[in-house]
Design an enzyme around this catalytic site. Structure first.
Site, PDB file in Angstrom:
ATOM      1  N   ASP A   1      36.052  34.500  30.996  1.00 28.51           N
ATOM      2  CA  ASP A   1      36.066  32.864  31.396  1.00 28.51           C
ATOM      3  C   ASP A   1      34.712  32.319  31.511  1.00 28.51           C
ATOM      4  O   ASP A   1      34.262  31.305  31.804  1.00 28.51           O
ATOM      5  CB  ASP A   1      36.885  32.792  32.454  1.00 28.51           C
ATOM      6  CG  ASP A   1      36.272  33.415  33.787  1.00 28.51           C
ATOM      7  OD1 ASP A   1      35.439  34.108  33.832  1.00 28.51           O
ATOM      8  OD2 ASP A   1      37.126  33.173  34.912  1.00 28.51           O
TER       9      ASP A   1
ATOM     10  N   ASP B   1      35.251  34.544  37.507  1.00 32.54           N
ATOM     11  CA  ASP B   1      34.254  35.988  37.693  1.00 32.54           C
ATOM     12  C   ASP B   1      33.847  36.232  36.602  1.00 32.54           C
ATOM     13  O   ASP B   1      32.745  37.174  36.545  1.00 32.54           O
ATOM     14  CB  ASP B   1      35.394  37.123  37.950  1.00 32.54           C
ATOM     15  CG  ASP B   1      36.315  37.658  36.892  1.00 32.54           C
ATOM     16  OD1 ASP B   1      36.419  36.604  36.037  1.00 32.54           O
ATOM     17  OD2 ASP B   1      36.861  38.540  36.972  1.00 32.54           O
TER      18      ASP B   1
ATOM     19  N   ASP C   1      40.215  31.058  38.901  1.00 31.68           N
ATOM     20  CA  ASP C   1      40.531  31.980  37.990  1.00 31.68           C
ATOM     21  C   ASP C   1      41.438  33.065  38.739  1.00 31.68           C
ATOM     22  O   ASP C   1      41.070  33.039  40.211  1.00 31.68           O
ATOM     23  CB  ASP C   1      39.472  32.614  37.168  1.00 31.68           C
ATOM     24  CG  ASP C   1      39.842  33.988  36.459  1.00 31.68           C
ATOM     25  OD1 ASP C   1      40.686  34.013  35.703  1.00 31.68           O
ATOM     26  OD2 ASP C   1      39.254  35.143  36.884  1.00 31.68           O
TER      27      ASP C   1
HETATM   28  P1  ADP Z   1      42.744  36.325  34.231  1.00 34.49           P
HETATM   29  O1  ADP Z   1      42.557  35.062  33.641  1.00 34.49           O
HETATM   30  O2  ADP Z   1      43.641  36.609  35.017  1.00 34.49           O
HETATM   31  O3  ADP Z   1      41.408  36.566  34.721  1.00 34.49           O
HETATM   32  P2  ADP Z   1      42.058  37.638  31.533  1.00 34.49           P
HETATM   33  O4  ADP Z   1      41.993  36.330  30.949  1.00 34.49           O
HETATM   34  O5  ADP Z   1      41.145  38.471  31.912  1.00 34.49           O
HETATM   35  O6  ADP Z   1      43.033  37.321  33.119  1.00 34.49           O
HETATM   36  O7  ADP Z   1      43.454  38.545  30.813  1.00 34.49           O
HETATM   37  C1  ADP Z   1      44.424  37.997  30.769  1.00 34.49           C
HETATM   38  C2  ADP Z   1      45.480  39.190  30.270  1.00 34.49           C
HETATM   39  O8  ADP Z   1      45.398  39.997  29.226  1.00 34.49           O
HETATM   40  C3  ADP Z   1      45.629  40.309  31.489  1.00 34.49           C
HETATM   41  O9  ADP Z   1      46.330  40.027  32.722  1.00 34.49           O
HETATM   42  C4  ADP Z   1      46.112  41.460  30.725  1.00 34.49           C
HETATM   43  O10 ADP Z   1      47.482  41.278  30.646  1.00 34.49           O
HETATM   44  C5  ADP Z   1      45.505  41.087  28.995  1.00 34.49           C
HETATM   45  N1  ADP Z   1      44.225  41.987  28.868  1.00 34.49           N
HETATM   46  C6  ADP Z   1      43.064  41.408  28.848  1.00 34.49           C
HETATM   47  N2  ADP Z   1      42.296  42.497  28.293  1.00 34.49           N
HETATM   48  C7  ADP Z   1      42.933  43.372  28.648  1.00 34.49           C
HETATM   49  C8  ADP Z   1      42.592  45.017  28.164  1.00 34.49           C
HETATM   50  N3  ADP Z   1      41.163  45.357  27.716  1.00 34.49           N
HETATM   51  N4  ADP Z   1      43.604  45.954  28.319  1.00 34.49           N
HETATM   52  C9  ADP Z   1      44.870  45.462  28.801  1.00 34.49           C
HETATM   53  N5  ADP Z   1      45.317  44.322  28.807  1.00 34.49           N
HETATM   54  C10 ADP Z   1      44.507  43.334  28.731  1.00 34.49           C
HETATM   55 MG    MG Z   2      39.378  36.635  35.124  1.00 31.27          MG
END
Ligand code: ADP
Ligand code: MG
Length: 616
Positions: free
Chosen positions: A504, A500, A315
């Protein structure tokens, strides 16, 4: 040595001395059974007793049974010295193994020596020493230099450095000051710390680690189960073969004593104890070595799967990056500070790293929004303010400006109208480079999955040299993508997922081997994953895979060694090669067991050099 071991040792010495005396005496005279029977019983009474009582408990064919039948058979044939020698060697080997196994268990137990014995809590101005379990959340505890921190919490007074090595394997002490989080199980080194407790003892890091390690033994590896089943089938087969070997050739040739003798030898060699002891010990040692490095493996089954890893899927946010974003640009149709205020308010309740960063930058007091809806992997909508990525805006049908940036773009809209965006950027973890390089050295393919946009993803993966990247994924499409990769790789090899736990946890749970960061935080991640990296260091993934491969190869060496040596002795004995009698058999059995145990103990050692590890 324990008292029991000392007792066995004195019986061994006594028997060995009388054995030599009898042999010397017997050189010139006829001897009778009684003279042998006394030392035989001294050395073997417990083996005989256990064999009989095991039969009454329904356990036939264990090693004690085999040894008893073989030696009683030898006595019946008049081979007194041989019977005595077999028992003597067997007991010596058992003693030796017992000492070795005890030693390794102790050294693993000492790893787990992280129980805090007491806590000093401040109640109505007075210091009170009590059990860690009696302290409630919100109470204040005092930890003096040299004491172990009993409960998780936040420092509210004092500065110090703490040794977290028992939890993370990290030997460099960590400096802490007011406001920092500290964890139970670490040791306070220099100053007096006042800590506000944030979790009850049962929920603290220490309790969770101990729970994990204790339940690890229940999740057995296939190899271990195989050995247990193998022993259950193998021994009766050997006993049956021994009976056949004693009967059929004797009926044909009439040389009864010769063939019975060979059959008894068969029984001695057939003991599966080398495997039954050494294979679980290898896994136990491997798990122990890993936990010394802050890698908690929830069962040997995962250690075994880990060894077959072909692909590691990471991730991005919080795993390869710190997940602590800095705001690098605000572009707004309204006042910038007002936009930031709207965004921070909308993100009031979110735990996402992006949300936390925006709140951190805004600094000022916030009013909690009333209506909040969070869309995992997209963003949040609260009280009409939408705050999230392009996919959230698309979902709401809001047109936004095209933004090209290497950071993560957070769009802000109110009542369906686009107001502006905030660009935040994350920092790649110091050890991420090492993590990817280490995996490449092990011949492992690396993939990154992220919910972020392609530009932000590329900015990370290009720096690290990750082989394959997929961006703009939602939690459920991440699962689908991982399953796709698992499909491609096939069932022989393992795909590990490292995440993390934020957005996920489902992926961690579905992965063949889920490895979680955030051993220091997210409960969901610890629950859902099979392996926990206590210090959030992605480089530990390569280390864990290295340790697992070493453990597996040591276990396999032992299996091969035992089967080959025993096979040879059996064959030579059955063919009646002169000199290969019961003596050789017991040597083969005890010798192989001792070697296998010594070899298994190597699993506990920590490797010095991880940069060139493959199969041993
Ligand atoms: P990753 O797979 O890189 O860990 P996430 O799945 O946690 O990322 O989130 C994906 C995207 O969704 C983030 O990069 C962000 O753009 C958006 N996002 C998720 N939650 C939020 C939030 N609470 N506020 C703003 N953007 C968010
Ligand atoms: Mg993440």
């Amino acid at each position: 040595m324990t008292g029991k071991q000392k007792f066995v040792l004195s019986r061994i010495i006594l028997t060995a001395v009388s054995f030599v005396a009898i042999i010397i005496y017997a050189a010139s005279r006829e001897i009778n059974l009684l003279i042998f029977l006394i030392p035989y019983l001294i050395i073997g009474y417990d083996v005989l007793w256990d064999a009989v009582s095991n039969i009454f408990r329904g356990h036939f064919f264990d090693e004690k049974f085999l040894m008893s039948v073989a030696t009683i058979g030898a006595i019946a044939l008049g081979e007194y010295p041989e019977a005595l020698a077999v028992m003597l060697f067997y007991q010596t080997g058992e003693l030796f193994m017992d000492i070795a196994v005890n030693k390794s268990r102790r050294s693993i137990d000492s790893l787990m020596d992280i129980y805090p014995e007491y806590a000093v809590v401040v109640r109505s101005g007075k210091e009170l020493r009590c059990e860690p379990g009696e302290v409630a959340v919100g109470e204040e505890i005092i930890v003096r230099p040299g004491e172990r921190i009993a409960l998780d919490g936040r420092v509210i007074g004092g500065t110090s450095s703490v040794d977290t090595s028992a939890l993370t394997g990290e030997s460099v002490p960590r400096d802490v000051a007011e406001g920092d989080r500290v964890f139970s199980g670490s040791v306070n080194l220099s100053g007096v710390l006042r800590i506000e407790v944030s979790a009850e003892y049962g929920d603290s890091i220490v309790s969770r680690i101990l729970e994990l390690v204790e339940s690890a033994a229940e999740k057995k590896a296939k190899t271990e189960n195989f050995i247990t089943r193998f022993a259950r089938v193998y021994t009766p087969i050997v006993v049956a073969s021994a009976v056949i070997l004693a009967l059929i050739p004797s009926l044909i040739t009439g040389m009864w004593s010769d063939w019975i003798h060979r059959a008894l030898m068969f029984l001695v060699v057939s003991c599966p104890c080398a495997l039954v002891i050494s294979v679980p010990l290898s896994f136990f040692g491997g798990i122990g070595a890993a936990s010394k490095r802050g890698i908690l493996i929830k069962g040997s089954v995962y250690l075994e799967q880990l060894a077959k890893t072909d692909v590691v899927v990471f991730d991005k946010t919080g795993t390869l990056t710190y997940g602590s974003f800095d705001v690098i640009e605000i572009s707004s149709k309204i006042d910038k500070d007002q936009l930031l205020c709207l965004a921070a308010t909308a993100e009031y309740g979110s735990n996402h790293p992006v949300a936390r960063s925006i709140r951190r930058v805004y600094k000022k007091q916030l009013v909690a929004p009333k209506n909040v809806e969070e869309f995992p992997g997209k963003g949040v909508i609260s009280d009409g303010v939408a705050c999230g990525n392009a996919s959230l805006m698309e979902h709401l049908g809001i047109k936004v400006d095209e933004v090209v940036a290497t950071g993560t773009v957070v769009y802000v809209a109110r009542d369906g109208k686009y107001l502006g965006h905030i660009i935040v950027a994350d920092r790649v973890k110091d050890n991420s480079q090492e993590a990817v390089e280490g995996l490449h050295l092990l011949g492992i393919f690396t993939v990154m999955l992220t919910g972020d946009n392609m530009a932000a993803a590329r900015a990370v993966s290009d720096v690290l040299g990750i082989d394959e990247v997929h961006s703009d994924l939602l939690p459920d499409t991440k699962v689908a993508k991982l399953e796709e990769i698992e499909e491609e790789v096939g069932s022989e090899a393992t795909v590990c997922y490292v995440g993390d736990g934020i957005n996920d946890a489902p992926v961690l749970a579905t992965a063949e081997v889920g490895i979680s960061m955030g051993g220091m935080g997210s409960d969901a991640a610890i629950e859902a994953s099979d392996i926990v990296l206590m210090d959030d260091d992605p480089a530990k993934v390569a280390e864990a895979i290295y340790l697992s491969r070493r453990t597996l190869s040591i276990a396999k060496q032992n299996i091969t060694l035992a089967l080959v040596v025993k096979g040879i002795v059996l064959l030579l004995g059955a063919l009646g090669v002169p000199g290969v009698g019961m003596w050789a058999a017991v040597f083969a059995d005890v010798g192989v067991s001792v070697l296998a145990v010594l070899n298994a103990m190597r699993c506990m050692r920590l490797p010095k050099n991880l940069t060139a590890p493959t199969e041993e």
